[in-house]
Design a protein around this motif. Structure first.
Motif, PDB file in Angstrom:
ATOM      1  N   LEU A 184       0.815  -1.220   0.000  1.00 24.48           N
ATOM      2  CA  LEU A 184       0.000   0.000   0.000  1.00 24.48           C
ATOM      3  C   LEU A 184       0.847   1.267   0.000  1.00 24.48           C
ATOM      4  O   LEU A 184       0.516   2.240  -0.668  1.00 24.48           O
ATOM      5  N   VAL A 185       1.941   1.288   0.752  1.00 22.99           N
ATOM      6  CA  VAL A 185       2.787   2.483   0.816  1.00 22.99           C
ATOM      7  C   VAL A 185       3.314   2.823  -0.571  1.00 22.99           C
ATOM      8  O   VAL A 185       3.275   3.971  -1.016  1.00 22.99           O
ATOM      9  N   ALA A 186       3.781   1.804  -1.296  1.00 23.80           N
ATOM     10  CA  ALA A 186       4.290   2.027  -2.647  1.00 23.80           C
ATOM     11  C   ALA A 186       3.173   2.492  -3.576  1.00 23.80           C
ATOM     12  O   ALA A 186       3.381   3.370  -4.423  1.00 23.80           O
ATOM     13  N   LYS A 187       1.986   1.939  -3.405  1.00 26.74           N
ATOM     14  CA  LYS A 187       0.867   2.321  -4.268  1.00 26.74           C
ATOM     15  C   LYS A 187       0.469   3.772  -4.029  1.00 26.74           C
ATOM     16  O   LYS A 187       0.149   4.505  -4.954  1.00 26.74           O
ATOM     17  N   GLN A 188       0.471   4.204  -2.761  1.00 28.37           N
ATOM     18  CA  GLN A 188       0.092   5.582  -2.459  1.00 28.37           C
ATOM     19  C   GLN A 188       1.110   6.560  -3.035  1.00 28.37           C
ATOM     20  O   GLN A 188       0.767   7.668  -3.414  1.00 28.37           O
ATOM     21  N   GLY A 189       2.368   6.142  -3.092  1.00 26.15           N
ATOM     22  CA  GLY A 189       3.379   7.010  -3.664  1.00 26.15           C
ATOM     23  C   GLY A 189       3.344   7.020  -5.174  1.00 26.15           C
ATOM     24  O   GLY A 189       3.973   7.861  -5.805  1.00 26.15           O
ATOM     25  N   GLY A 190       2.592   6.085  -5.770  1.00 24.76           N
ATOM     26  CA  GLY A 190       2.531   5.997  -7.212  1.00 24.76           C
ATOM     27  C   GLY A 190       1.193   6.449  -7.754  1.00 24.76           C
ATOM     28  O   GLY A 190       0.919   7.631  -7.892  1.00 24.76           O
ATOM     29  N   VAL A 191       0.328   5.469  -8.038  1.00 28.14           N
ATOM     30  CA  VAL A 191      -0.951   5.780  -8.674  1.00 28.14           C
ATOM     31  C   VAL A 191      -1.837   6.631  -7.789  1.00 28.14           C
ATOM     32  O   VAL A 191      -2.470   7.591  -8.231  1.00 28.14           O
ATOM     33  N   LEU A 192      -1.907   6.309  -6.496  1.00 32.07           N
ATOM     34  CA  LEU A 192      -2.788   7.053  -5.604  1.00 32.07           C
ATOM     35  C   LEU A 192      -2.260   8.455  -5.327  1.00 32.07           C
ATOM     36  O   LEU A 192      -3.014   9.413  -5.216  1.00 32.07           O
ATOM     37  N   GLY A 193      -0.964   8.584  -5.200  1.00 27.28           N
ATOM     38  CA  GLY A 193      -0.363   9.890  -4.972  1.00 27.28           C
ATOM     39  C   GLY A 193      -0.897  10.570  -3.731  1.00 27.28           C
ATOM     40  O   GLY A 193      -1.290   9.937  -2.757  1.00 27.28           O
ATOM     41  N   SER A 194      -0.938  11.883  -3.779  1.00 26.39           N
ATOM     42  CA  SER A 194      -1.377  12.659  -2.616  1.00 26.39           C
ATOM     43  C   SER A 194      -2.885  12.842  -2.573  1.00 26.39           C
ATOM     44  O   SER A 194      -3.415  13.440  -1.645  1.00 26.39           O
ATOM     45  N   LYS A 195      -3.589  12.331  -3.578  1.00 27.37           N
ATOM     46  CA  LYS A 195      -5.036  12.535  -3.633  1.00 27.37           C
ATOM     47  C   LYS A 195      -5.776  11.654  -2.626  1.00 27.37           C
ATOM     48  O   LYS A 195      -6.879  11.973  -2.220  1.00 27.37           O
ATOM     49  N   VAL A 196      -5.189  10.529  -2.282  1.00 28.33           N
ATOM     50  CA  VAL A 196      -5.838   9.611  -1.346  1.00 28.33           C
ATOM     51  C   VAL A 196      -4.853   9.258  -0.249  1.00 28.33           C
ATOM     52  O   VAL A 196      -3.751   8.807  -0.528  1.00 28.33           O
ATOM     53  N   SER A 197      -5.234   9.476   0.983  1.00 24.50           N
ATOM     54  CA  SER A 197      -4.378   9.134   2.114  1.00 24.50           C
ATOM     55  C   SER A 197      -5.093   8.058   2.928  1.00 24.50           C
ATOM     56  O   SER A 197      -6.172   8.288   3.471  1.00 24.50           O
ATOM     57  N   LEU A 198      -4.497   6.881   2.971  1.00 19.27           N
ATOM     58  CA  LEU A 198      -5.092   5.754   3.680  1.00 19.27           C
ATOM     59  C   LEU A 198      -4.158   5.277   4.772  1.00 19.27           C
ATOM     60  O   LEU A 198      -2.945   5.227   4.588  1.00 19.27           O
ATOM     61  N   ASP A 199      -4.733   4.916   5.914  1.00 22.24           N
ATOM     62  CA  ASP A 199      -3.949   4.259   6.955  1.00 22.24           C
ATOM     63  C   ASP A 199      -3.779   2.781   6.629  1.00 22.24           C
ATOM     64  O   ASP A 199      -2.713   2.208   6.843  1.00 22.24           O
ATOM     65  N   ALA A 200      -4.839   2.170   6.122  1.00 25.91           N
ATOM     66  CA  ALA A 200      -4.792   0.744   5.803  1.00 25.91           C
ATOM     67  C   ALA A 200      -5.996   0.385   4.946  1.00 25.91           C
ATOM     68  O   ALA A 200      -6.997   1.105   4.897  1.00 25.91           O
ATOM     69  N   VAL A 201      -5.869  -0.743   4.260  1.00 26.41           N
ATOM     70  CA  VAL A 201      -6.977  -1.330   3.502  1.00 26.41           C
ATOM     71  C   VAL A 201      -7.060  -2.798   3.901  1.00 26.41           C
ATOM     72  O   VAL A 201      -6.041  -3.483   3.968  1.00 26.41           O
ATOM     73  N   SER A 202      -8.251  -3.266   4.189  1.00 28.26           N
ATOM     74  CA  SER A 202      -8.449  -4.657   4.578  1.00 28.26           C
ATOM     75  C   SER A 202      -9.561  -5.267   3.741  1.00 28.26           C
ATOM     76  O   SER A 202     -10.447  -4.555   3.240  1.00 28.26           O
ATOM     77  N   VAL A 203      -9.528  -6.586   3.609  1.00 31.54           N
ATOM     78  CA  VAL A 203     -10.577  -7.309   2.905  1.00 31.54           C
ATOM     79  C   VAL A 203     -11.097  -8.413   3.812  1.00 31.54           C
ATOM     80  O   VAL A 203     -10.323  -9.244   4.300  1.00 31.54           O
ATOM     81  N   ARG A 204     -12.389  -8.402   4.041  1.00 32.18           N
ATOM     82  CA  ARG A 204     -13.041  -9.484   4.795  1.00 32.18           C
ATOM     83  C   ARG A 204     -13.732 -10.385   3.778  1.00 32.18           C
ATOM     84  O   ARG A 204     -14.638  -9.937   3.071  1.00 32.18           O
ATOM     85  N   ILE A 205     -13.301 -11.645   3.692  1.00 36.79           N
ATOM     86  CA  ILE A 205     -13.864 -12.577   2.715  1.00 36.79           C
ATOM     87  C   ILE A 205     -14.863 -13.484   3.415  1.00 36.79           C
ATOM     88  O   ILE A 205     -14.508 -14.219   4.344  1.00 36.79           O
ATOM     89  N   GLU A 206     -16.108 -13.423   2.964  1.00 34.44           N
ATOM     90  CA  GLU A 206     -17.179 -14.217   3.541  1.00 34.44           C
ATOM     91  C   GLU A 206     -17.731 -15.155   2.484  1.00 34.44           C
ATOM     92  O   GLU A 206     -17.306 -15.140   1.327  1.00 34.44           O
ATOM     93  N   GLU A 207     -18.689 -15.975   2.878  1.00 36.27           N
ATOM     94  CA  GLU A 207     -19.325 -16.884   1.927  1.00 36.27           C
ATOM     95  C   GLU A 207     -20.147 -16.080   0.920  1.00 36.27           C
ATOM     96  O   GLU A 207     -21.141 -15.458   1.266  1.00 36.27           O
ATOM     97  N   GLY A 208     -19.691 -16.050  -0.325  1.00 38.96           N
ATOM     98  CA  GLY A 208     -20.450 -15.393  -1.383  1.00 38.96           C
ATOM     99  C   GLY A 208     -20.186 -13.914  -1.564  1.00 38.96           C
ATOM    100  O   GLY A 208     -20.703 -13.321  -2.519  1.00 38.96           O
ATOM    101  N   ARG A 209     -19.413 -13.294  -0.685  1.00 35.46           N
ATOM    102  CA  ARG A 209     -19.141 -11.873  -0.854  1.00 35.46           C
ATOM    103  C   ARG A 209     -17.862 -11.490  -0.119  1.00 35.46           C
ATOM    104  O   ARG A 209     -17.360 -12.236   0.728  1.00 35.46           O
ATOM    105  N   ALA A 210     -17.342 -10.324  -0.480  1.00 31.76           N
ATOM    106  CA  ALA A 210     -16.178  -9.772   0.210  1.00 31.76           C
ATOM    107  C   ALA A 210     -16.493  -8.326   0.577  1.00 31.76           C
ATOM    108  O   ALA A 210     -17.309  -7.663  -0.075  1.00 31.76           O
ATOM    109  N   GLU A 211     -15.842  -7.853   1.620  1.00 30.77           N
ATOM    110  CA  GLU A 211     -16.016  -6.468   2.057  1.00 30.77           C
ATOM    111  C   GLU A 211     -14.650  -5.782   2.020  1.00 30.77           C
ATOM    112  O   GLU A 211     -13.715  -6.210   2.696  1.00 30.77           O
ATOM    113  N   ILE A 212     -14.546  -4.741   1.197  1.00 28.81           N
ATOM    114  CA  ILE A 212     -13.307  -3.977   1.076  1.00 28.81           C
ATOM    115  C   ILE A 212     -13.412  -2.783   2.009  1.00 28.81           C
ATOM    116  O   ILE A 212     -14.335  -1.960   1.886  1.00 28.81           O
ATOM    117  N   ILE A 213     -12.480  -2.667   2.939  1.00 28.31           N
ATOM    118  CA  ILE A 213     -12.578  -1.676   4.017  1.00 28.31           C
ATOM    119  C   ILE A 213     -11.380  -0.743   3.969  1.00 28.31           C
ATOM    120  O   ILE A 213     -10.228  -1.192   3.930  1.00 28.31           O
TER     121      ILE A 213
END
Length: 241
Positions: free
Chosen positions: A94-123
């Motif tokens: 994520l750190v490398a991605k923020q310095g590249g494509v995401l740049g300064s337009k998006v500042s994230l502390d973290a991204v997580s994915v919860r995978i459940e039966e039949g669906r996922a939640e991107i947080i």
């Protein structure tokens, strides 16, 4: 001559039932809005998600998922990615991605994915004015065989209906969560730009994982992928991230 009685004081008009009902609805609306804002400002509990840092020890290294996906496609073998692997990979890159494509337009502390039966939640996790804030989007994978024998893959940005007995529409499908509050699919329009930038940062991984795979299953805690040909697969235009 009879003594005249003084006139009675004018009576105050009583409020109509409709006025009282409107006042009650207005109060209920304001109270409901206040409760909604409260739950939006409360970050959801992420302790059940595998692959999140514990804070006690540094997170373990995981496989380069881009390379793993590419090998699966090139060598034509099925692949299972665990929730832990996906989240560790997100933290490593994520750190490398923020310095590249995401740049300064998006500042994230973290991204997580919860995978459940039949669906996922991107947080996504942020800190605003010293307070943590979580925003999430549900996604589901739908596949079917068309008349030409070709597998069609659709990525739906929703997590199922609010009420099983109500037909799934934009108004009644679960779109994601703002804090702890589950919101309808239509509310995702408010946060789609941030998820689109995130998808752009992981464009190669998403292409390999969802456009190059013939069979895709979301199971509890894992993503099961199979690139083996069954006539080919394609993503329906406009339905990916």
């Amino acid at each position: 001559m009879a003594e005249e009685k003084p006139p009675l004081p004018p009576t105050k008009p009583k409020g109509s039932c409709l006025g009282k009902l409107m006042a009650l609805f207005s109060f209920g609306g304001v109270a409901g809005l206040g409760v909604a804002v409260f739950f939006i400002t409360q970050p959801q509990d992420l302790s059940d998600i595998k692959g999140r840092p514990s804070g006690l020890t540094p997170p373990p290294k995981t496989r380069d998922l881009r390379a793993v996906l590419q090998n699966s496609v090139d060598r034509n073998y099925p692949l299972t990615l665990t929730e832990e692997e996906v989240n560790l990979y997100l933290r490593q890159t994520l750190v490398a991605k923020q310095g590249g494509v995401l740049g300064s337009k998006v500042s994230l502390d973290a991204v997580s994915v919860r995978i459940e039966e039949g669906r996922a939640e991107i947080i996504t996790e942020r800190t605003i004015a010293g307070r943590p804030l979580t925003l999430s989007m549900y996604v589901r994978v739908e596949q079917h065989i068309d008349v030409h024998g070709k597998t069609r893959t659709m990525i739906a940005r929703e997590g199922g209906p609010f009420f099983p007995q109500v037909e799934r529409t934009e108004k009644f499908a679960k779109g994601g969560r703002f804090g702890k509050l589950v919101v309808p699919q239509g509310f995702l329009l408010l946060v789609m730009p941030q998820f689109e930038k995130l998808a752009k940062a992981y464009e190669k991984e998403l292409h390999l994982g969802f456009e190059e795979m013939s069979r895709i299953r979301l199971e509890k805690g894992k993503l099961v992928l199979d690139p083996r040909a069954d006539g080919g697969s394609s993503v329906i235009p406009g339905e990916s991230f």
